[in-house]
Write a protein that holds these residues in place. Structure first.
Motif, PDB file in Angstrom:
ATOM      1  N   ASN A   1       0.820  -1.216   0.224  1.00 41.18           N
ATOM      2  CA  ASN A   1      -0.099  -0.186   0.340  1.00 41.18           C
ATOM      3  C   ASN A   1       1.065   1.040  -0.165  1.00 41.18           C
ATOM      4  N   ASP A   2       0.243   2.335   0.281  1.00 43.41           N
ATOM      5  CA  ASP A   2       0.981   3.664  -0.043  1.00 43.41           C
ATOM      6  C   ASP A   2       2.022   3.784   1.268  1.00 43.41           C
ATOM      7  N   ASN A   3       1.978   3.397   2.400  1.00 42.52           N
ATOM      8  CA  ASN A   3       2.438   3.375   3.118  1.00 42.52           C
ATOM      9  C   ASN A   3       3.652   2.471   4.107  1.00 42.52           C
ATOM     10  N   ASP A   4       3.823   0.944   3.068  1.00 41.02           N
ATOM     11  CA  ASP A   4       4.803  -0.036   3.106  1.00 41.02           C
ATOM     12  C   ASP A   4       5.935   0.799   2.176  1.00 41.02           C
ATOM     13  N   ILE A   5       6.572   0.501   3.425  1.00 43.92           N
ATOM     14  CA  ILE A   5       8.360   0.909   2.921  1.00 43.92           C
ATOM     15  C   ILE A   5       9.278   0.635   2.557  1.00 43.92           C
ATOM     16  N   ASN A   6       8.982  -1.434   2.867  1.00 45.14           N
ATOM     17  CA  ASN A   6       9.761  -2.243   2.555  1.00 45.14           C
ATOM     18  C   ASN A   6       9.558  -2.870   1.004  1.00 45.14           C
ATOM     19  N   GLY A   7       8.142  -3.194   0.898  1.00 44.04           N
ATOM     20  CA  GLY A   7       7.262  -4.033  -0.338  1.00 44.04           C
ATOM     21  C   GLY A   7       8.585  -5.518  -0.283  1.00 44.04           C
ATOM     22  N   ILE A   8       8.268  -6.155  -1.427  1.00 44.77           N
ATOM     23  CA  ILE A   8       8.618  -6.959  -1.936  1.00 44.77           C
ATOM     24  C   ILE A   8       9.273  -7.086  -3.129  1.00 44.77           C
ATOM     25  N   SER A   9      10.446  -8.005  -3.041  1.00 45.31           N
ATOM     26  CA  SER A   9      11.246  -8.054  -3.687  1.00 45.31           C
ATOM     27  C   SER A   9      11.303  -8.849  -4.761  1.00 45.31           C
ATOM     28  N   VAL A  10      11.284  -8.999  -6.358  1.00 45.11           N
ATOM     29  CA  VAL A  10      11.637  -9.831  -7.315  1.00 45.11           C
ATOM     30  C   VAL A  10      12.254  -9.305  -7.956  1.00 45.11           C
ATOM     31  N   LEU A  11      13.076 -10.705  -8.189  1.00 44.16           N
ATOM     32  CA  LEU A  11      14.703 -10.523  -9.478  1.00 44.16           C
ATOM     33  C   LEU A  11      13.726 -10.684 -10.740  1.00 44.16           C
ATOM     34  N   PRO A  12      14.182  -9.910 -11.679  1.00 37.63           N
ATOM     35  CA  PRO A  12      14.136 -10.077 -12.961  1.00 37.63           C
ATOM     36  C   PRO A  12      14.496 -11.418 -13.632  1.00 37.63           C
ATOM     37  N   GLU A  13      14.275 -12.759 -13.284  1.00 39.86           N
ATOM     38  CA  GLU A  13      15.039 -14.322 -13.646  1.00 39.86           C
ATOM     39  C   GLU A  13      13.899 -14.347 -15.454  1.00 39.86           C
ATOM     40  N   LYS A  14      14.752 -15.492 -15.630  1.00 41.37           N
ATOM     41  CA  LYS A  14      13.835 -15.613 -17.139  1.00 41.37           C
ATOM     42  C   LYS A  14      13.004 -16.303 -16.844  1.00 41.37           C
ATOM     43  N   GLY A  15      11.384 -16.175 -17.254  1.00 41.32           N
ATOM     44  CA  GLY A  15      10.770 -17.048 -16.802  1.00 41.32           C
ATOM     45  C   GLY A  15       9.350 -17.299 -15.896  1.00 41.32           C
ATOM     46  N   THR A  16      10.237 -15.907 -14.641  1.00 38.02           N
ATOM     47  CA  THR A  16       9.245 -15.749 -13.687  1.00 38.02           C
ATOM     48  C   THR A  16       8.650 -14.747 -14.599  1.00 38.02           C
ATOM     49  N   PHE A  17       7.454 -14.597 -13.976  1.00 38.33           N
ATOM     50  CA  PHE A  17       5.975 -13.681 -14.281  1.00 38.33           C
ATOM     51  C   PHE A  17       5.111 -13.282 -12.538  1.00 38.33           C
ATOM     52  N   VAL A  18       4.727 -12.055 -13.004  1.00 38.35           N
ATOM     53  CA  VAL A  18       3.878 -11.217 -11.870  1.00 38.35           C
ATOM     54  C   VAL A  18       2.994 -11.200 -12.487  1.00 38.35           C
ATOM     55  N   VAL A  19       1.777 -11.671 -11.957  1.00 33.44           N
ATOM     56  CA  VAL A  19       0.081 -11.043 -11.677  1.00 33.44           C
ATOM     57  C   VAL A  19      -0.185 -10.056 -10.799  1.00 33.44           C
ATOM     58  N   PHE A  20      -0.713  -8.886 -11.030  1.00 36.38           N
ATOM     59  CA  PHE A  20      -1.781  -8.282  -9.561  1.00 36.38           C
ATOM     60  C   PHE A  20      -2.146  -7.199  -9.858  1.00 36.38           C
ATOM     61  N   LEU A  21      -3.229  -6.944  -9.362  1.00 39.50           N
ATOM     62  CA  LEU A  21      -4.074  -5.609  -9.310  1.00 39.50           C
ATOM     63  C   LEU A  21      -3.643  -4.107  -9.633  1.00 39.50           C
ATOM     64  N   SER A  22      -4.045  -3.721 -10.669  1.00 41.27           N
ATOM     65  CA  SER A  22      -3.127  -3.124 -10.863  1.00 41.27           C
ATOM     66  C   SER A  22      -3.172  -1.578 -10.067  1.00 41.27           C
ATOM     67  N   GLU A  23      -4.572  -0.917  -9.656  1.00 46.29           N
ATOM     68  CA  GLU A  23      -4.355   0.078  -9.090  1.00 46.29           C
ATOM     69  C   GLU A  23      -4.127   0.161  -7.500  1.00 46.29           C
ATOM     70  N   LYS A  24      -4.316  -1.561  -7.341  1.00 48.08           N
ATOM     71  CA  LYS A  24      -3.891  -1.483  -5.274  1.00 48.08           C
ATOM     72  C   LYS A  24      -2.476  -1.385  -5.004  1.00 48.08           C
ATOM     73  N   PHE A  25      -1.585  -2.351  -5.856  1.00 44.82           N
ATOM     74  CA  PHE A  25       0.619  -2.239  -5.544  1.00 44.82           C
ATOM     75  C   PHE A  25       0.720  -1.392  -5.875  1.00 44.82           C
ATOM     76  N   PRO A  26       1.465  -0.258  -5.746  1.00 41.98           N
ATOM     77  CA  PRO A  26       2.767   0.559  -6.024  1.00 41.98           C
ATOM     78  C   PRO A  26       4.126   0.013  -5.826  1.00 41.98           C
ATOM     79  N   HIS A  27       4.747   0.321  -7.098  1.00 44.33           N
ATOM     80  CA  HIS A  27       5.934  -0.196  -7.832  1.00 44.33           C
ATOM     81  C   HIS A  27       6.392   0.168  -8.308  1.00 44.33           C
TER      82      HIS A  27
END
Length: 223
Positions: free
Chosen positions: A167-193
């Motif tokens: 959310n807007d108050n989160d300062i840590n977040g979840i880290s995703v390494l851009p490795e071949k074959g990895t994909f991410v799907v998320f709600l567009s309105e909800k997750f700052p990134h």
């Protein structure tokens, strides 16, 4: 862009729905799904081949905003992009996989996803995309964001992570390494990134599933 047809992809247009079910389950519970190595290898390879056939002339500097609000903002994002139209067989395979995912999500979650658009994104070393959301609440028709990665042998010291914030108050977040074959799907309105700078060239595909925002019979987005 002319790429020789690759008919070996034709028999592979039937996709395993197990990964789709994993995505749906994660979206229900968390609003985000991180599938490490989850993209079918033949789809990833097709995207790599398609991207590899592009010249620098196919890319343009990315910006922010739509239509008359579009502007280049190099201090916010530094990637270069090339939209995927499906003219090549590799691009068509990618869009077919995304269509299959869209159909499965609509069937199980009744989200009313209407269309999909996506582009290749290339980040030169040191480039980044500052913290943002893909759709402002109640002001856009982007519902789900999808990012997949094409980078061989990516290491933590290479940087370039996608950071997803709860959310807007989160300062840590979840880290995703851009490795071949990895994909991410998320709600567009909800997750700052954001995308952090990397020490080597970084390749990905970013896409968005939209709902129909038609007004007075003018389809938005156009199919």
């Amino acid at each position: 862009m002319n790429i020789e047809p690759l008919n070996r992809y034709k028999p592979l247009y039937v996709f395993d729905e197990e990964v789709f079910e994993n995505v749906v389950s994660d979206l229900v519970s968390d609003g985000v799904s991180i599938q490490k190595g989850g993209m079918p290898s033949f789809v990833t390879q097709a995207l790599i081949e398609c991207q590899g056939a592009l010249s620098s002339n196919h890319y343009s500097h990315a910006g922010i905003g739509r239509a008359d609000k579009f502007q280049h903002a190099s201090k916010i994002r530094g990637d270069e992009i090339c939209w995927i139209t499906g003219e090549s067989e590799q691009g068509a395979l990618w869009l077919a996989w995304c269509e299959a995912l869209k159909t499965y999500i609509n069937k199980t979650l009744f989200m009313g996803l209407f269309s999909f658009e996506s582009h290749f994104a290339c980040y030169s070393p040191g480039k980044y995309y500052k913290r943002h959301v893909d759709a402002f609440r109640g002001q856009g028709n982007r519902v789900l964001s999808l990012v997949t990665y094409l980078n061989e042998s990516w290491q933590p010291q290479d940087g370039g992570e996608l950071i997803l914030y709860a959310n807007d108050n989160d300062i840590n977040g979840i880290s995703v390494l851009p490795e071949k074959g990895t994909f991410v799907v998320f709600l567009s309105e909800k997750f700052p990134h954001e995308v952090l700078p990397s020490t080597r060239e970084r390749h990905s595909v970013a896409g968005w599933f939209r709902v129909n925002g038609s007004v007075n019979d003018n389809i938005d987005p156009p199919k």
